[in-house]
Every structure is written in C-alpha cells, then in structure tokens.
Design a protein around this motif. Structure first.
Motif, mmCIF file in Angstrom:
data_model
loop_
_atom_site.group_PDB
_atom_site.id
_atom_site.type_symbol
_atom_site.label_atom_id
_atom_site.label_comp_id
_atom_site.label_asym_id
_atom_site.label_seq_id
_atom_site.Cartn_x
_atom_site.Cartn_y
_atom_site.Cartn_z
ATOM 1 N N LYS A 13 9.400 15.676 -26.103
ATOM 2 C CA LYS A 13 9.913 14.493 -26.817
ATOM 3 C C LYS A 13 11.023 13.852 -25.998
ATOM 4 O O LYS A 13 11.825 14.541 -25.378
ATOM 5 N N PHE A 14 11.052 12.549 -26.023
ATOM 6 C CA PHE A 14 12.047 11.813 -25.252
ATOM 7 C C PHE A 14 13.366 11.770 -26.014
ATOM 8 O O PHE A 14 13.718 10.777 -26.634
ATOM 9 N N PRO A 36 8.372 2.073 -19.246
ATOM 10 C CA PRO A 36 8.279 2.475 -20.662
ATOM 11 C C PRO A 36 7.514 1.424 -21.462
ATOM 12 O O PRO A 36 7.714 0.221 -21.279
ATOM 13 N N GLU A 41 10.671 4.882 -27.326
ATOM 14 C CA GLU A 41 11.247 5.524 -26.145
ATOM 15 C C GLU A 41 12.215 4.621 -25.386
ATOM 16 O O GLU A 41 12.909 5.078 -24.478
ATOM 17 N N TRP A 45 15.050 5.781 -22.390
ATOM 18 C CA TRP A 45 14.914 5.405 -20.975
ATOM 19 C C TRP A 45 16.059 4.513 -20.526
ATOM 20 O O TRP A 45 16.564 4.671 -19.420
#
Length: 76
Positions: A13-14, A36, A41, A45
C-alpha cells in the motif's frame, strides 16, 4: 491492468510506513520514471517525490500543496 500486460507487479500500500519497501521494489525493477494515475496515490507520490529523486527515480507529479488542494478544493 494485470490481465493485459505480460508482467504485473504488486506493490505494498502506498503509505508512508511502506516507503522503504516501495523504493526497494522500484530499484529492483530498475524503474526510473513513475507516472501516478490513481488519485488515491497522488498525495503519497507528491509528498515523497524529492526522496525518490535522490535515487534517480523521476515522478511526474505536481508538488504536494497543489495536489492537496486539487483533491480537497474546500481547503482554498
């Protein structure tokens, strides 16, 4: 997308606590560019883009403040 490509990679998982695992996987896969595409997300990022830059991984993303405002326009 995993049904259309010959190689599919599953990432953790981000989340901030997974940054090292994500970096290790990107390095292992020799990834140098990340684009991305999921709005879920984008915050992750954008927050970590300078960190990845140190490892020669380029992120095509706006800075954190811009992404945050775009995802929650009430913050204006």
């Amino acid at each position: 997308s995993k049904y259309y490509y010959y190689k599919f990679v599953k990432f953790p998982k981000f989340k901030d606590e997974n940054i090292k695992k994500i970096l290790d996987k990107l390095i292992k896969l020799k990834v140098h560019i990340v684009i991305p595409t999921s709005d879920q997300e984008l915050i992750f990022w954008s927050k970590w883009s300078n960190y990845f830059k140190k490892f020669k991984i380029k992120l095509f993303i706006s800075n954190y403040k811009i992404v945050d405002i775009c995802l929650d326009k009430l913050k204006l």
